[in-house]
Design an enzyme around this catalytic site. Structure first.
Site, short mmCIF file in Angstrom:
data_model
loop_
_atom_site.label_atom_id
_atom_site.label_comp_id
_atom_site.label_asym_id
_atom_site.label_seq_id
_atom_site.Cartn_x
_atom_site.Cartn_y
_atom_site.Cartn_z
N CYS A 424 0.96 -1.34 -0.05
CA CYS A 424 -0.11 -0.04 0.11
C CYS A 424 0.86 1.18 0.07
O CYS A 424 0.46 2.19 -0.24
CB CYS A 424 -0.86 -0.12 1.30
SG CYS A 424 -2.42 -1.35 1.02
N LYS A 427 1.19 3.55 -3.25
CA LYS A 427 -0.10 3.87 -3.66
C LYS A 427 0.26 5.53 -4.12
O LYS A 427 1.17 6.19 -3.51
CB LYS A 427 -1.15 3.97 -2.96
CG LYS A 427 -1.77 2.58 -2.85
CD LYS A 427 -3.09 2.61 -1.75
CE LYS A 427 -4.45 3.19 -2.46
NZ LYS A 427 -5.48 2.85 -1.48
N ASP A 457 -15.50 2.29 -0.93
CA ASP A 457 -14.60 1.14 -1.24
C ASP A 457 -14.80 0.55 -2.44
O ASP A 457 -13.71 -0.15 -2.93
CB ASP A 457 -14.74 0.15 0.03
CG ASP A 457 -14.22 0.96 1.35
OD1 ASP A 457 -13.38 1.81 1.39
OD2 ASP A 457 -14.46 0.37 2.42
N ASP A 474 -7.82 -5.83 -19.60
CA ASP A 474 -6.65 -5.51 -20.26
C ASP A 474 -5.73 -4.60 -19.91
O ASP A 474 -6.23 -3.59 -19.12
CB ASP A 474 -6.96 -5.08 -21.81
CG ASP A 474 -7.23 -6.15 -22.87
OD1 ASP A 474 -5.89 -6.90 -23.10
OD2 ASP A 474 -8.20 -6.24 -23.41
N HIS A 548 -7.80 2.16 -9.53
CA HIS A 548 -6.54 1.91 -8.52
C HIS A 548 -5.38 2.48 -9.17
O HIS A 548 -5.37 2.15 -10.30
CB HIS A 548 -6.38 0.40 -7.97
CG HIS A 548 -4.93 0.54 -7.07
ND1 HIS A 548 -5.10 0.69 -5.65
CD2 HIS A 548 -3.84 0.33 -7.49
CE1 HIS A 548 -3.83 0.72 -5.38
NE2 HIS A 548 -2.91 0.28 -5.94
#
Length: 781
Positions: A424, A427, A457, A474, A548
């Site tokens: 994490c 990030k 979330d 992809d 993300h």
């Protein structure tokens, strides 16, 4: 933990690919500055060298002889190349504004866009005259005029407005070439008429009287009608009217006079001269803003009025490079001292030239050969590049002093250079992410109950009644240095699987990795990449609902796409295409040309021409949405998108699933421009060798391995076309409809066969009868 590469700290943006900037690009390629990124923004991948353009018009040089390949030069220099139109500069935000895409941030910006013909000052000129600049637009009109002359059987009259060196050279070059064309066709040159107009009392007013007289004699001998002291007052579709009322009929009017600065400069707040050119000091720095530089025709040096000539732009490259480096380091700049006299070699179209320098003048065929050697030597500086790699740096002793950075920039740069965390900790920071996403406006979808507009979330999406969900993913690394275009292609590539299933896109989530860097660089990168992606998703009515973002060694982007298929009352899928549904007797239709893999591999090695790369990018940017609709309308039985495994790999999946064989006609397979040339140079994608292992599925491969198109069968495609199995009776209408829908490479490339006893299901052939149902079915090559 991993060590991050050197982060980008400062951005130099070069607007335009003029004679000064090509010198700057090469200089930074030979001697890079760590932490400095060069971005080149230009409307075309090839920039013309003005000294050879008359020779090109006269037919002595090819297009490539007289154009510097900006795309290839940028690969050598490790610079970003962005093909886009600049519309302004926001000096408060320090960004360059572009048409239809996000602005590009800069620390320093340099402008080298030449001059723009001021056609709006004369009634009708904007509608009916052909400005000599921009060159790429003029070239299209010139090629059209050439073809018109070949087809035209009567008299043809051309008027040229402007009798400086450029106008006279252009007039004589066009006349020479058109006469050559008429002679080749066995027609008399007496049907060709040229008129040269100038408001001045003489031609070539900035040159000495001897040179003027020499050209006056050449023009008279060539039968060119020279109109001096003839200010043009109006241009109509049928001719030219001067201020005295004289009217001259003309089939084409070329405009080579009254040049000024580009219109968008007016909105920058920068000081301009009376003609709209940027006012700079002797350091080539705007007198208004020290972060803005300018060179070439667009620059007006206070106290040093210069003729708009390429010789000055070429000479400005060295001091401009030096001052950009010095400015980044916060060091004193160097003054540019233009020469008071310069040599002008002006051609007469027929491999003859006249030299002019101050009061001197001389002429002859030897002068043209001298000019030819000088011009070719200049072009070789940018075509025969050193073998050093684009990111190879010189020893530290040759590099500029440390960059001038704020305390915050220094801290962020040190952080980016530190050992980077995984998990994490990798990030992207929340503030950067929030600012980058704030500019995105995903298309509204009532089925999105929770998404980017109400972040949580996870996204919550409703599947409409009577629909089945199709899901695909992809992801790949960036292969070009323009994040906006990369974002568009990544989204388009991901959508391809949805269209290949006969489904409609619905929602998407993104996953991206970005290299570690200072905050504003990371934010700009994300903003550009995601803006391009969302533009494509919105056009497909596909809502981005989340994703993300993390740090990585390279820029990469992917999408998980949800699509929808109709279900009838019996629970059967209505519009589903499956690879297993091919039927013997169907023909195979491919909607796009092959070659993106080899073209991108060649581009990375500096072997591909810029126009080939830009055409390949245009193919990758083209959505398959309308192609899928056309294929559905013509009863396609099965479909897949041709991507990473290449044409043979994807076709093999279809034949195995369908229990059929298939024939491919190599000569009918459409090929992107330049792909065969890149293959011939050995520029193969890293995936090519793995793809080529399936050549065992080709029953007669040994008979075709020497064919120039054979390697393209295994070339991995990015955002490639659809490969569909279509009933033979619908093939001709289907290909015609695809062409009309904007897929010019669409072609029948083979036929589905009944299964045979052979282990290898695929056969290469010269022709298949059903694949030749109409001449209109042949693909582009």
């Amino acid at each position: 933990m991993q060590q991050a590469p050197s982060p980008i700290v400062k951005d130099i943006v070069l607007v335009g690919g003029g004679h000064s900037h090509v010198g700057v690009i090469k200089a930074f390629g030979m001697q890079p500055v760590p932490g400095v990124r060069i971005t080149v923004i230009c409307t075309d991948a090839h920039t013309p060298y003005s000294g050879m353009l008359p020779g090109y018009i006269a037919g002595h040089y090819s297009y490539d002889d007289v154009h510097i390949d900006l795309s290839r030069l940028c690969v050598f220099a490790g610079a970003r190349f962005i093909q886009a139109e600049v519309t302004g500069i926001d000096r408060t935000a320090q960004t360059v504004l572009l048409r239809d895409r996000p602005p590009v941030p800069y620390d320093l910006v340099s402008i080298n866009i030449g001059s723009t013909p001021s056609v709006r000052q004369v009634a009708g000129a904007a509608q009916h005259a052909v400005p000599v600049k921009p060159i790429y637009q003029f070239n299209q009109r010139w090629l059209a005029l050439l073809e018109r002359a070949r087809q035209h059987t009567g008299d043809l009259t051309v008027a040229v407005v402007g009798a400086g060196a450029g106008g006279v050279e252009l007039c004589l070059a066009m006349q020479y070439r058109l006469r050559q064309e008429l002679a080749r066709l066995g027609r008399k040159p007496t049907t060709l008429h040229f008129h040269l107009f100038t408001a001045e009392a003489t031609i070539l007013p900035t040159h000495n009287r001897g040179v003027q007289q020499r050209f006056a004699q050449v023009l008279m001998q060539r039968g060119v009608h020279v109109h001096t002291a003839a200010r043009v007052a109006e241009i109509a579709a049928s001719g030219v009217r001067v201020a005295t009322g004289e009217w001259q009929a003309a089939d084409e009017v070329m405009w080579v006079t009254q040049a000024g600065g580009a219109a968008w400069l007016q909105s920058t707040g920068l000081a301009l001269d009376a003609a709209g050119f940027l006012q700079v000091n002797t350091q080539l720095q705007s007198v208004t803003d020290p972060c803005v530089f300018a060179a070439g025709d667009v620059a007006s040096i206070a106290g040093h009025p210069l003729e708009k000539a390429g010789v000055f732009a070429v000479r400005m490259a060295k001091p401009l490079t030096h001052n950009l480096r010095q400015s980044l380091a916060g060091l004193p700049l160097r003054a540019y001292h233009p020469q008071t006299r310069w040599l002008a070699l002006i051609s007469t179209g027929d491999r003859y030239a006249i030299a002019s320098r101050g009061a001197l003048g001389f002429a002859g065929q030897w002068v043209w050969r001298w000019k030819d050697r000088i011009d070719r030597a200049f072009m070789q500086r940018f075509s025969q590049l050193p073998t050093m790699g684009p990111h190879q740096t010189k020893p530290a002793a040759f590099l500029q002093p440390a960059l001038a950075m704020s305390t915050q920039e220094s801290q962020q740069a040190l952080s980016a250079l530190a050992m980077r965390c995984g998990g994490c900790g990798a990030k992207v920071g929340p503030d950067i992410l929030a600012r980058a996403l704030s500019s995105l406006t995903p298309v509204h979808n009532p089925d999105v109950l929770m998404g980017l507009h109400t972040p949580d979330d996870a996204a919550v999406v409703r599947v409409p009644a009577g629909k089945a969900l199709v899901h695909t993913v992809d992801f790949f690394r960036a292969f070009i240095d323009d994040p906006y275009v990369f974002g568009k292609i990544a989204a388009n590539h991901a959508l391809g699987d949805i269209y290949a299933m006969g489904a409609l896109p619905h929602t998407a989530t993104a996953i991206a990795t970005v290299p570690a860097g200072i905050d504003r660089q990371t934010e700009a990168l994300l903003t550009h990449m995601m803006a391009g992606a969302v533009e494509v998703l919105n056009a497909a009515h596909c809502s981005l609902v989340g994703g993300h973002t993390g740090e990585g060694q390279e820029l990469a982007l992917g999408f998980a796409i949800n699509g929808l298929l109709d279900i009838n009352a019996q629970g059967e899928l209505q519009t589903l295409w499956r690879k297993s549904a091919m039927q013997a007797g169907d023909v195979l239709i491919l909607t796009k040309g092959l070659g993106t893999g080899t073209l991108l591999a060649a581009h990375a090695r500096g072997l591909a021409r810029g126009r080939w790369v830009q055409a390949a990018l245009a193919s990758m940017l083209q959505s398959s949405q309308h192609a899928a609709q056309v294929l559905q309308a013509h009863g396609a039985h099965a479909c897949t998108d041709v991507t990473g495994f290449g044409l043979v790999g994807h076709l093999l999946e279809m034949t195995r699933a369908s229990g059929t064989d298939a024939t491919l006609v190599l000569g009918d397979i459409p090929v992107l421009d330049g792909a065969l040339e890149c293959m011939a140079q050995g520029a193969l994608s890293s995936l090519h060798s793995a793809n080529a292992r399936v050549q065992t599925a080709l029953r007669n491969a040994t008979e075709w391995t020497s064919h120039p198109r054979y390697p393209l069968l295994f070339d991995p495609q990015t955002a490639g076309g659809l490969l569909a199995s279509v009933p033979a009776q619908h093939a001709e209408a289907c290909v015609l409809a695809l062409h009309q829908a904007g897929y010019p490479y669409s072609a029948v490339i083979g036929q589905v066969l009944p299964p045979s006893e052979a282990i290898a299901p695929l056969v290469l052939a010269d022709a298949v009868p059903t694949a030749r149902a109409s001449l209109g079915l042949a693909g582009k090559v």
